[in-house]
Design an enzyme around this catalytic site. Structure first.
Site, PDB file in Angstrom:
ATOM      1  CB  ILE A  16       0.086   3.692   4.235  1.00  0.00           C
ATOM      2  CG1 ILE A  16       1.017   4.179   3.119  1.00  0.00           C
ATOM      3  CG2 ILE A  16       0.388   4.403   5.538  1.00  0.00           C
ATOM      4  CD1 ILE A  16       0.891   5.667   2.830  1.00  0.00           C
ATOM      5  N   GLY A  17       0.372   0.675   2.476  1.00  0.00           N
ATOM      6  CA  GLY A  17      -0.192  -0.004   1.317  1.00  0.00           C
ATOM      7  C   GLY A  17       0.888  -0.658   0.490  1.00  0.00           C
ATOM      8  N   GLY A  19       1.861  -1.544  -3.942  1.00  0.00           N
ATOM      9  CA  GLY A  19       1.524  -1.419  -5.351  1.00  0.00           C
ATOM     10  C   GLY A  19       1.993  -2.642  -6.109  1.00  0.00           C
ATOM     11  N   GLY A  20       2.027  -2.526  -7.426  1.00  0.00           N
ATOM     12  CA  GLY A  20       2.380  -3.666  -8.250  1.00  0.00           C
ATOM     13  C   GLY A  20       3.783  -4.179  -7.999  1.00  0.00           C
ATOM     14  CG  MET A  21       6.609  -3.886 -10.035  1.00  0.00           C
ATOM     15  SD  MET A  21       7.658  -3.245 -11.367  1.00  0.00           S
ATOM     16  CE  MET A  21       7.070  -1.553 -11.476  1.00  0.00           C
ATOM     17  N   GLY A  22       5.980  -2.543  -5.392  1.00  0.00           N
ATOM     18  CA  GLY A  22       6.605  -1.965  -4.213  1.00  0.00           C
ATOM     19  C   GLY A  22       5.679  -1.855  -3.023  1.00  0.00           C
ATOM     20  CE  LYS A  39       4.949   1.162  -6.357  1.00  0.00           C
ATOM     21  NZ  LYS A  39       4.097   1.383  -7.556  1.00  0.00           N
ATOM     22  CG  ASP A 133      -3.139  -2.788 -12.632  1.00  0.00           C
ATOM     23  OD1 ASP A 133      -4.149  -3.493 -12.851  1.00  0.00           O
ATOM     24  OD2 ASP A 133      -2.424  -2.926 -11.633  1.00  0.00           O
TER      25      ASP A 133
END
Length: 651
Positions: A16-17, A19-22, A39, A133
């Site tokens: 579903i998406g 992030g910065g590292m996962g 995540k 962020d």
């Protein structure tokens, strides 16, 4: 990876998406029988110890934040050497998608958004957490009953004040943490962050929501970094027809390059935004806090003509708690009339809470004559005036008008302070402080003081002025100074003057020499880091040459008093030596003479660079380059004190 089971209990269903590292998956918790968001760290980050520490820090930081406007963490673990975080599953869309679809939001919709983000940021800040962020993609509009609930996501680059994080590694590598378009000037320079950096990012989000554009937009990362640190932004009223001009002033503060000039809390930022929406040349706003229904009726009857004519506007609340709520909804309230004895929250408690919500509104206490003890207590706590029951209408009207005039004067003075801030940008800080503390006449006095003087010169910038148009050359020069000056001031340095493409800073007071050396070393490191990030074509790659000297200097005003043109400066051998050393330095060098090395050798490591000619045609002089803080100094709890000679004043 679909249908894979993590930690024997979380079954992945769909991606579903990210992030910065996962990568973020919708998953099903087989034990608790509920859908969750999971995540999983990406393979390229799994092998990095730094990334793993940051991933775990994200989980532990958010887990201790119990706030409805921050995504909740359910679990953290490692499955087959791959870290994962389990979070609440949200339904809705992020702000990035909404802005891409709608382009702009109304001021009222933006205010609702900011209020919810501010609550989350305030909770994080209270726990010593900086997001670093904050951007529309990390602001999620979750569908809830009865409406939407804003959630802050992806604390993957979070900074906590209680952990060392990995900032030293970040600074040494020249990497910036964050998303460039939403990064604050201090993030660009890779300095240690605080909550005001998140407030800058929140200001950028608000600007984009209102105008549909980013305040700083440039092609290429190098140009963007320069623009953030140096350029003004287009006034939002020039981009969005019909937008209140008051937003121009709001964003001047929200996006101030200097963190000290910004809003200092998310609550303050939201209150100022709301005030712009509601501010007008309209009626005097009066908040009445009283639990007696007759008071509301009496006010409406007594002032019905002024209410009809738009001179007064009344807002009513039955107790202090309700009054605080109304004060937040109406941040442009001028006068507060409050009873002392009320249920839920009494008038004295309410009085103490007013300044944190509205620093300009003034409170008039209303109570019976027999309650003089509490009235005296209220006056001691800052109440502007008081009225006794039964209220005489003539006295009430006179008190309201007097209080409103006082509040108007406070607002005018605040605007004057903002104007003075602009003027101070073109005046030496030393002159301002000297006149403020001692009066205009004393500014003509001179004194001999012990000080350290630093000259920081942009290497061969004259060539840039020949190759670039005048406006662009000056912009690039300012870009360098925007990195240099904050570090000098952070160590107590005073920028004495700008001499073309060089800046002269003076350090006085206790430990002026170690503070000056530390500031110059930090400036050198910051300039190198920014140059690596901005690229070879950026102005930062020119390099800086620094000269530093210490000794007795003469400080005072020079110029023509008769023609009203004076400048405050310092003179002496230390000034001349620092200037000569800067001219003799090569890019990246901090040159000092033998006396400075002897005075600070316990604090810093120096390398001998041989003889340099400090003046044209002169004999070479043996000089030294500052390498780093010494190991012994780094292990100490503080910077050792050096002896400072006493100051003498001459008229």
């Amino acid at each position: 990876m679909s249908n894979r089971t993590i930690a024997r209990k979380y079954t992945l269903t769909r991606q579903i998406g990210h992030g910065g590292m996962g990568v973020i998956w919708e998953a099903f918790d087989e034990v608790l029988r509920r859908a969750v968001a999971l995540k999983v760290m990406t393979p390229e980050h799994v092998t990095s110890d730094t990334a793993r520490r940051r991933f775990q820090r994200e989980a532990t930081a958010i887990a201790r934040l119990r706030n409805e406007h921050i995504v909740q963490i359910h679990d953290y673990g490692i499955d087959e050497d791959c870290p994962y975080i389990v979070m609440e599953l949200l339904e809705g869309e992020d702000l990035e998608n909404r802005l891409n679809r709608e382009r702009q939001l109304s001021p009222s919709a933006t205010l609702s958004l900011l209020r919810q983000i501010a609550i989350g940021l305030q909770a994080a800040n209270s726990a010593g957490i900086v997001h670093r962020d904050l951007k529309p993609a990390n602001v999620f509009m979750a569908r809830k009953e009865p409406g939407e609930c804003v959630k802050l996501l992806d604390f993957g680059v979070v900074w906590t004040f209680f952990e060392g994080a990995d900032e030293s590694q970040q600074r040494s590598s020249g990497r910036a943490i964050g998303t460039p378009a939403y990064m604050s000037p201090e993030q660009v320079r890779a300095v240690e962050p605080d909550h005001r950096s998140d407030l800058w990012s929140l200001g950028v989000i608000a600007y984009r929501a209102l105008t549909g554009r980013l305040p700083f937009a440039a092609r290429g990362i190098g140009e963007l970094l320069i623009s953030i640190c140096t350029d003004p932004f287009p006034p939002p009223s020039s981009l969005a027809p019909g937008l209140q001009p008051g937003f121009d002033g709001f964003f001047q503060r929200a996006l101030a390059k200097d963190p000290a000039q910004r809003f200092q809390s998310a609550r303050e930022l939201v209150a100022a935004f709301a005030a712009v929406i509601e501010a007008s040349s309209g009626p005097t706003k009066i908040l009445v806090a009283d639990d007696e229904p007759d008071v509301t009726l009496m006010m409406k009857l007594q002032f019905r003509q002024k209410i009809r004519d738009g001179i007064y506007e009344f807002i009513f609340a039955g107790n202090g708690e309700a009054a605080l709520h109304e004060l937040r909804r109406h941040p442009d309230v001028d006068v507060i009339l409050t009873d002392i004895k009320m249920p839920v929250m009494d008038g004295l408690t309410f009085l103490g809470r007013v300044p944190e919500v509205n620093p300009f509104a003034k409170t008039v206490m209303v109570s019976a004559y027999g309650d003089m003890v509490n009235i005296r207590s209220a006056m001691n706590q800052g109440a502007f005036d008081f009225l006794l029951k039964p209220i005489h209408c003539t006295d009430l009207e006179a008190t309201i008008d007097k209080t409103a005039r006082h509040v108007a004067e406070l607002r005018r003075n605040a605007r004057s302070d903002e104007e003075n801030k602009v003027l101070r940008q073109f005046t030496s800080a030393a002159v301002v402080e000297r006149i403020r503390e001692m009066g205009p006449a004393i500014a003509l006095a001179s004194e001999a003081v012990m000080a350290t003087v630093a000259f920081i010169d942009i290497f061969q910038f004259t060539q840039v002025t020949k190759e670039r148009p005048p406006g662009e050359a000056m912009r690039l020069l300012r870009a360098n100074f925007e990195v240099i000056v904050p570090e000098l001031m952070a160590k107590g340095g005073v920028v004495d003057k700008y001499l073309g493409d060089a800046v002269m800073a003076v350090f006085q007071g206790p430990d002026h020499l170690p503070r000056a050396l530390s500031a110059c070393a930090i400036v050198r490191a910051q300039m190198a880091a920014v140059a690596r990030r901005a690229g070879e074509s950026s102005p930062y790659t020119q390099g800086i040459c620094i000269g530093l000297s210490t000794g007795q200097v003469l400080s005072g005003s020079v110029g023509s008093q008769a023609y009203g043109r004076l400048d405050y400066t310092v003179l002496g051998e230390a000034v001349n030596t620092a200037a000569h050393l800067a001219r003799a330095a090569r890019p990246g060098e901090i040159l000092v003479d033998a006396p400075v090395r002897e005075a600070a050798r316990a604090l810093f490591d120096f390398e001998e660079v041989g003889g340099r000619c400090l003046v044209p045609g002169g004999s070479p002089v043996n000089v030294f380059n500052v390498v780093r803080r010494s190991a012994a100094a780094l292990l100490s709890d503080g910077e050792p004190t050096v002896a400072i000679a006493t100051t003498t004043t001459m008229r």
